[in-house]
Design a protein around this motif. Structure first.
Motif, PDB file in Angstrom:
ATOM      1  N   ASP A 277      -0.270  -6.439  -5.181  1.00  0.00           N
ATOM      2  CA  ASP A 277       1.188  -6.357  -5.106  1.00  0.00           C
ATOM      3  C   ASP A 277       1.653  -5.606  -3.857  1.00  0.00           C
ATOM      4  N   PHE A 278       1.022  -4.470  -3.610  1.00  0.00           N
ATOM      5  CA  PHE A 278       1.357  -3.693  -2.416  1.00  0.00           C
ATOM      6  C   PHE A 278       0.210  -2.747  -2.104  1.00  0.00           C
ATOM      7  N   VAL A 279       0.294  -2.085  -0.954  1.00  0.00           N
ATOM      8  CA  VAL A 279      -0.741  -1.155  -0.510  1.00  0.00           C
ATOM      9  C   VAL A 279      -0.104   0.195  -0.277  1.00  0.00           C
ATOM     10  N   THR A 280      -0.781   1.254  -0.717  1.00  0.00           N
ATOM     11  CA  THR A 280      -0.314   2.608  -0.453  1.00  0.00           C
ATOM     12  C   THR A 280      -1.427   3.382   0.239  1.00  0.00           C
ATOM     13  N   TYR A 281      -1.039   4.445   0.920  1.00  0.00           N
ATOM     14  CA  TYR A 281      -2.001   5.212   1.710  1.00  0.00           C
ATOM     15  C   TYR A 281      -1.858   6.678   1.352  1.00  0.00           C
ATOM     16  N   GLU A 282      -2.923   7.252   0.787  1.00  0.00           N
ATOM     17  CA  GLU A 282      -2.884   8.645   0.358  1.00  0.00           C
ATOM     18  C   GLU A 282      -4.182   9.345   0.740  1.00  0.00           C
ATOM     19  N   ASN A 283      -4.045  10.546   1.296  1.00  0.00           N
ATOM     20  CA  ASN A 283      -5.217  11.352   1.656  1.00  0.00           C
ATOM     21  C   ASN A 283      -6.234  10.577   2.494  1.00  0.00           C
TER      22      ASN A 283
END
Length: 245
Positions: free
Chosen positions: A112-118
């Motif tokens: 659905d979507f991409v997120t970027y964490e750490n």
């Protein structure tokens, strides 16, 4: 909060705090030391170094330069991961995911979507976030379409009776199978076995023969009964008595 480093005989000794920092693992946190942690360790090393054999400034600079190069490489790798992850939006992927007990499960679905964490990219699939590291396969849309068509075909195919028990009641299913097969591309037909295709053709041939036979039998005794209309003429003859006075 600073890092507490235990020193014995001028040498560092692993402590619980240092071990927990190095081995900390979390789904949403990276398991590598960042720049701030490195600087804290460097300060601790300078603070607790052996005063009789101090570490040279050149060695400190060399360590920091090495870390800076490594950090740049990690940043570049993270940027590439984010670029790769962003390209997966809308595509169907297969992930190999291990739970907290080490059991391996497979997760499949559209991104659905991409997120970027750490410094890590995460893929959102059906409302859940999964690490890019768990990615196993990216499904080709052409493959998915062919797979779905084959599954729909076999769903009807498996509901047919044995060919010797075929009746006219199965006509719609057989004709549907033939229509689906004729519309498939050569690539899509490869998802069906030769045995399934040959059996389907036998069903179609037998059904055509049964329909032709039933049509020939049904044509007998086909009359519309319109020839009986002349019986009404009798009524006209009875009207001649009406001239009497």
């Amino acid at each position: 909060m600073g890092v507490v480093q235990q020193v014995e005989d001028g040498k560092f000794v692993d402590s619980n705090s240092a071990s927990s920092l190095a081995n900390a693992k979390s789904p949403k946190a990276g398991n590598t030391l960042d720049k701030d942690a490195f600087l804290q360790l460097l300060v601790a090393q300078m603070k607790y170094q052996d005063p009789l054999e101090p570490t040279s400034n050149t060695e400190y600079i060399s360590q920091y330069a090495t870390f800076s190069e490594l950090e740049q490489m990690q940043n570049m790798s993270a940027s590439m991961d984010l670029f790769r992850a962003s390209a997966l939006v809308g595509q169907t992927v297969l992930l190999n995911v291990r739970d907290s007990q080490g059991r391996l499960t497979q997760v499949q679905g559209p991104v659905d979507f991409v997120t970027y964490e750490n410094n890590k990219a995460y893929l959102s699939i059906r409302g859940e976030l999964y690490s890019m590291d768990d990615l196993a396969t990216v499904a080709d849309p052409k493959y998915l379409e062919a797979y779905k068509l084959a599954a729909d075909f076999l769903n009807i195919y498996n509901k047919l009776p044995a060919i010797e028990n075929l009746t006219l009641a199965d006509r719609e299913k057989v004709e549907k199978l033939n229509e689906m097969y004729e519309k498939m591309t050569d690539y899509q037909k490869e998802f069906l076995t030769d045995e399934e295709v040959d059996t389907m053709k036998k069903y179609v041939k037998k059904m055509q023969d049964m329909v032709a036979s039933a049509g020939a039998d049904g044509s007998e005794g086909d009359d519309d009964g319109d020839g009986d209309g002349d019986d009404d003429g009798k009524v006209e003859g009875e009207g001649e008595g009406g001239d009497k006075k």
